[in-house]
Design a protein around this motif. Structure first.
Motif, PDB file in Angstrom:
ATOM      1  N   THR A  34       0.898  -1.300  -0.122  1.00  0.00           N
ATOM      2  CA  THR A  34      -0.213  -0.115   0.086  1.00  0.00           C
ATOM      3  C   THR A  34       0.815   1.159   0.169  1.00  0.00           C
ATOM      4  O   THR A  34       0.438   2.313  -0.599  1.00  0.00           O
ATOM      5  CB  THR A  34      -0.892  -0.177   1.300  1.00  0.00           C
ATOM      6  OG1 THR A  34      -0.399  -0.354   2.231  1.00  0.00           O
ATOM      7  CG2 THR A  34      -2.061  -0.758   0.906  1.00  0.00           C
ATOM      8  N   CYS A  38       0.502   4.126  -2.833  1.00  0.00           N
ATOM      9  CA  CYS A  38       0.421   5.744  -2.326  1.00  0.00           C
ATOM     10  C   CYS A  38       1.263   6.436  -3.271  1.00  0.00           C
ATOM     11  O   CYS A  38       1.046   7.616  -3.623  1.00  0.00           O
ATOM     12  CB  CYS A  38       0.708   5.846  -0.920  1.00  0.00           C
ATOM     13  SG  CYS A  38      -0.711   5.136   0.305  1.00  0.00           S
ATOM     14  N   LEU A  55       0.264  13.730   3.742  1.00  0.00           N
ATOM     15  CA  LEU A  55       0.078  12.900   4.713  1.00  0.00           C
ATOM     16  C   LEU A  55       1.163  12.157   4.903  1.00  0.00           C
ATOM     17  O   LEU A  55       1.857  11.603   5.973  1.00  0.00           O
ATOM     18  CB  LEU A  55      -0.956  11.937   4.845  1.00  0.00           C
ATOM     19  CG  LEU A  55      -2.556  12.665   4.913  1.00  0.00           C
ATOM     20  CD1 LEU A  55      -3.705  12.046   4.334  1.00  0.00           C
ATOM     21  CD2 LEU A  55      -2.645  13.060   6.268  1.00  0.00           C
ATOM     22  N   LYS A  60       1.911  10.386   8.660  1.00  0.00           N
ATOM     23  CA  LYS A  60       0.623  10.119   9.299  1.00  0.00           C
ATOM     24  C   LYS A  60      -0.202   9.050   8.497  1.00  0.00           C
ATOM     25  O   LYS A  60       0.307   9.026   6.964  1.00  0.00           O
ATOM     26  CB  LYS A  60      -0.437  11.442   8.883  1.00  0.00           C
ATOM     27  CG  LYS A  60       0.127  12.585   9.762  1.00  0.00           C
ATOM     28  CD  LYS A  60      -0.684  12.494  11.162  1.00  0.00           C
ATOM     29  CE  LYS A  60      -0.452  13.902  12.088  1.00  0.00           C
ATOM     30  NZ  LYS A  60       1.200  13.999  12.478  1.00  0.00           N
ATOM     31  N   LEU A  61      -1.202   8.239   8.721  1.00  0.00           N
ATOM     32  CA  LEU A  61      -1.795   7.436   7.950  1.00  0.00           C
ATOM     33  C   LEU A  61      -2.813   7.930   7.005  1.00  0.00           C
ATOM     34  O   LEU A  61      -3.373   8.845   7.348  1.00  0.00           O
ATOM     35  CB  LEU A  61      -2.354   6.353   8.869  1.00  0.00           C
ATOM     36  CG  LEU A  61      -1.779   5.359   9.764  1.00  0.00           C
ATOM     37  CD1 LEU A  61      -2.434   4.561  10.579  1.00  0.00           C
ATOM     38  CD2 LEU A  61      -0.637   4.591   8.842  1.00  0.00           C
ATOM     39  N   ILE A  67      -7.278   3.829   1.410  1.00  0.00           N
ATOM     40  CA  ILE A  67      -6.565   2.679   1.316  1.00  0.00           C
ATOM     41  C   ILE A  67      -7.254   1.410   0.745  1.00  0.00           C
ATOM     42  O   ILE A  67      -6.831   0.506   0.041  1.00  0.00           O
ATOM     43  CB  ILE A  67      -5.847   2.400   2.634  1.00  0.00           C
ATOM     44  CG1 ILE A  67      -4.676   3.563   2.966  1.00  0.00           C
ATOM     45  CG2 ILE A  67      -5.132   1.074   2.976  1.00  0.00           C
ATOM     46  CD1 ILE A  67      -3.446   3.288   1.917  1.00  0.00           C
ATOM     47  N   GLY A  89       2.130  -3.849   4.460  1.00  0.00           N
ATOM     48  CA  GLY A  89       1.766  -2.910   5.092  1.00  0.00           C
ATOM     49  C   GLY A  89       0.026  -2.591   5.167  1.00  0.00           C
ATOM     50  O   GLY A  89      -0.258  -1.396   5.284  1.00  0.00           O
ATOM     51  N   PHE A  90      -0.690  -3.640   4.818  1.00  0.00           N
ATOM     52  CA  PHE A  90      -2.220  -3.661   4.896  1.00  0.00           C
ATOM     53  C   PHE A  90      -2.594  -4.840   5.521  1.00  0.00           C
ATOM     54  O   PHE A  90      -2.285  -5.994   5.147  1.00  0.00           O
ATOM     55  CB  PHE A  90      -2.526  -3.342   3.635  1.00  0.00           C
ATOM     56  CG  PHE A  90      -4.318  -3.171   3.653  1.00  0.00           C
ATOM     57  CD1 PHE A  90      -4.783  -2.202   3.763  1.00  0.00           C
ATOM     58  CD2 PHE A  90      -4.843  -4.567   3.446  1.00  0.00           C
ATOM     59  CE1 PHE A  90      -6.284  -1.948   3.782  1.00  0.00           C
ATOM     60  CE2 PHE A  90      -6.243  -4.420   3.532  1.00  0.00           C
ATOM     61  CZ  PHE A  90      -6.918  -3.223   3.786  1.00  0.00           C
ATOM     62  N   ARG A  92      -3.556  -1.719   8.456  1.00  0.00           N
ATOM     63  CA  ARG A  92      -2.623  -0.988   9.212  1.00  0.00           C
ATOM     64  C   ARG A  92      -3.580  -0.606  10.630  1.00  0.00           C
ATOM     65  O   ARG A  92      -3.068   0.059  11.532  1.00  0.00           O
ATOM     66  CB  ARG A  92      -2.165  -0.071   8.942  1.00  0.00           C
ATOM     67  CG  ARG A  92      -0.472  -0.158   8.437  1.00  0.00           C
ATOM     68  CD  ARG A  92      -0.120   1.099   7.770  1.00  0.00           C
ATOM     69  NE  ARG A  92       1.155   1.251   7.903  1.00  0.00           N
ATOM     70  CZ  ARG A  92       2.230   1.263   6.671  1.00  0.00           C
ATOM     71  NH1 ARG A  92       1.564   0.575   5.690  1.00  0.00           N
ATOM     72  NH2 ARG A  92       3.283   1.416   6.785  1.00  0.00           N
ATOM     73  N   GLN A  96      -9.445  -1.092   8.707  1.00  0.00           N
ATOM     74  CA  GLN A  96      -9.071  -1.881   7.503  1.00  0.00           C
ATOM     75  C   GLN A  96      -8.972  -3.485   7.563  1.00  0.00           C
ATOM     76  O   GLN A  96      -9.367  -4.300   6.791  1.00  0.00           O
ATOM     77  CB  GLN A  96      -7.204  -1.517   7.174  1.00  0.00           C
ATOM     78  CG  GLN A  96      -7.358   0.046   7.179  1.00  0.00           C
ATOM     79  CD  GLN A  96      -5.798   0.414   6.817  1.00  0.00           C
ATOM     80  OE1 GLN A  96      -4.849  -0.481   6.499  1.00  0.00           O
ATOM     81  NE2 GLN A  96      -5.466   1.701   6.722  1.00  0.00           N
ATOM     82  N   ARG A 133      17.968   3.550   4.154  1.00  0.00           N
ATOM     83  CA  ARG A 133      17.329   2.519   2.954  1.00  0.00           C
ATOM     84  C   ARG A 133      17.515   3.388   1.658  1.00  0.00           C
ATOM     85  O   ARG A 133      17.129   4.446   1.708  1.00  0.00           O
ATOM     86  CB  ARG A 133      15.986   2.409   3.671  1.00  0.00           C
ATOM     87  CG  ARG A 133      14.815   1.915   2.623  1.00  0.00           C
ATOM     88  CD  ARG A 133      13.788   1.394   2.738  1.00  0.00           C
ATOM     89  NE  ARG A 133      12.694   2.226   3.343  1.00  0.00           N
ATOM     90  CZ  ARG A 133      11.462   2.029   3.952  1.00  0.00           C
ATOM     91  NH1 ARG A 133      11.250   0.680   3.929  1.00  0.00           N
ATOM     92  NH2 ARG A 133      10.805   3.031   4.290  1.00  0.00           N
TER      93      ARG A 133
HETATM   94  P1  ADP Z   1       7.149   1.586   5.618  1.00  0.00           P
HETATM   95  O1  ADP Z   1       7.768   0.353   4.269  1.00  0.00           O
HETATM   96  O2  ADP Z   1       8.343   2.326   6.056  1.00  0.00           O
HETATM   97  O3  ADP Z   1       6.345   0.833   6.582  1.00  0.00           O
HETATM   98  P2  ADP Z   1       5.020   2.109   3.563  1.00  0.00           P
HETATM   99  O4  ADP Z   1       5.631   2.307   2.451  1.00  0.00           O
HETATM  100  O5  ADP Z   1       4.371   0.815   3.918  1.00  0.00           O
HETATM  101  O6  ADP Z   1       6.335   2.540   4.861  1.00  0.00           O
HETATM  102  O7  ADP Z   1       3.783   3.231   4.060  1.00  0.00           O
HETATM  103  C1  ADP Z   1       4.565   4.920   3.464  1.00  0.00           C
HETATM  104  C2  ADP Z   1       3.384   5.617   4.019  1.00  0.00           C
HETATM  105  O8  ADP Z   1       2.306   5.265   2.991  1.00  0.00           O
HETATM  106  C3  ADP Z   1       2.675   5.589   5.444  1.00  0.00           C
HETATM  107  O9  ADP Z   1       3.558   6.390   6.303  1.00  0.00           O
HETATM  108  C4  ADP Z   1       1.460   6.250   5.244  1.00  0.00           C
HETATM  109  O10 ADP Z   1       1.609   7.467   5.145  1.00  0.00           O
HETATM  110  C5  ADP Z   1       0.988   5.608   4.034  1.00  0.00           C
HETATM  111  N1  ADP Z   1       0.354   4.136   4.078  1.00  0.00           N
HETATM  112  C6  ADP Z   1       0.843   3.058   3.363  1.00  0.00           C
HETATM  113  N2  ADP Z   1       0.071   1.805   3.811  1.00  0.00           N
HETATM  114  C7  ADP Z   1      -0.927   2.533   4.672  1.00  0.00           C
HETATM  115  C8  ADP Z   1      -2.244   1.825   5.242  1.00  0.00           C
HETATM  116  N3  ADP Z   1      -2.344   0.630   5.116  1.00  0.00           N
HETATM  117  N4  ADP Z   1      -2.878   2.865   5.613  1.00  0.00           N
HETATM  118  C9  ADP Z   1      -2.741   4.003   5.993  1.00  0.00           C
HETATM  119  N5  ADP Z   1      -1.557   4.612   5.130  1.00  0.00           N
HETATM  120  C10 ADP Z   1      -0.514   3.894   4.843  1.00  0.00           C
END
Ligand code: ADP
Ligand code: ADP
Length: 223
Positions: A34, A38, A55, A60-61, A67, A89-90, A92, A96, A133
């Motif tokens: 996810t 984004c 965001l 922030k989410l 999503i 990442g889903f 979260r 969801q 990274r």
């Molecule tokens: P990481 O790999 O560092 O965990 P991600 O690439 O998964 O980061 O996510 C980057 C950003 O995308 C998050 O900080 C959030 O803003 C958004 N995001 C990704 N997945 C979600 C989700 N399931 N719900 C809400 N926001 C999300």
């Protein structure tokens, strides 16, 4: 042939994307990240992309409804017969998780088995990993690297340049960690109650060992 979905649940920097990438390369699985979805919206520069950008940049989410729509669309487009898919990442948040279960109850997904893969890592190791990274800029590749490993600048898999993510700075990483820990316990309890197959990985060991442990505890066949 039935389909399988693996939910990777862990803090930023735990190695979800890295393990997903190995599963794609070595076992032919698919990854739905996810975060990558984004970033694709952001790179398109649409009004929605600009809202998402604000965001993401602040750690922030993204709103749940947005999503969930992205994941639903992705699953409908990519879940062919026999596919094994990693949701990286889903979910979260609890909303969801509940919406995903509602989606998977629909007849078109009724043959999908869901397994949970949990990863935990302490905050300071997370920060150390994420400030170094690098990610591949090719949106069809999205390989992940660490800057200090040989000071790589191009992707070993596709040759595209590597970049640092704009949200991989310490203050934003700590904000994302806060968001993760705010929801993690509720999510874990939710999945414990569903009784689904769950594997807990030790991600504080080298990547190859994490992969081997994953294959072993999930009873998989690595190629
Ligand atoms: P990481 O790999 O560092 O965990 P991600 O690439 O998964 O980061 O996510 C980057 C950003 O995308 C998050 O900080 C959030 O803003 C958004 N995001 C990704 N997945 C979600 C989700 N399931 N719900 C809400 N926001 C999300
Ligand atoms: P996530 O998707 O959970 O946010 P990534 O897979 O993007 O995490 O990994 C974050 C950083 O940590 C990357 O620089 C990656 O190369 C590195 N990394 C991933 N797994 C390990 C590991 N087991 N040991 C050391 N570094 C790792």
């Amino acid at each position: 042939m039935s389909r399988e979905i693996f939910l990777f649940i862990g803090p930023p920097g735990a190695g979800k994307g890295t393990l997903a990438h190995l599963c794609m390369n070595r076992m032919g699985w698919m990854q739905c990240s996810t975060g990558d979805l984004c970033r694709q919206h952001i790179s398109q520069g649409t009004t929605l992309g600009k809202e998402i950008d604000l965001l993401v940049k602040s750690g922030k989410l993204i709103p749940d409804a947005l999503i969930i729509d992205m994941v639903e669309q992705w699953l409908k487009e990519h879940m062919a017969q026999g596919t094994k898919v990693i949701l990286d990442g889903f979910p979260r948040t609890m909303i969801q998780a509940q919406k995903l279960d509602a989606l998977l109850e629909k007849p078109e997904f009724s043959d999908c088995a869901v397994s949970i893969v949990r990863m935990e890592l302490d905050n300071e190791t997370v920060v150390k990993r994420l400030v170094s990274r690098l990610i591949c800029t090719n949106k069809d590749c999205c390989a992940v690297y660490s800057a200090h490993v040989g000071e790589v600048t191009t992707c070993a898999e596709c040759g595209a340049p590597l970049m640092r993510r704009h949200d991989d700075i310490e203050s934003v990483i700590r904000e994302r960690l806060k968001a993760y820990h705010e929801h993690a316990q509720d999510l874990i309890h939710y999945y414990q109650k569903t009784g689904r197959r769950t594997g807990i990985l030790n991600v504080a060991q080298p990547v190859e060992k994490v992969f081997d442990q994953f294959v072993h505890i999930m009873g998989l066949q690595a190629v």
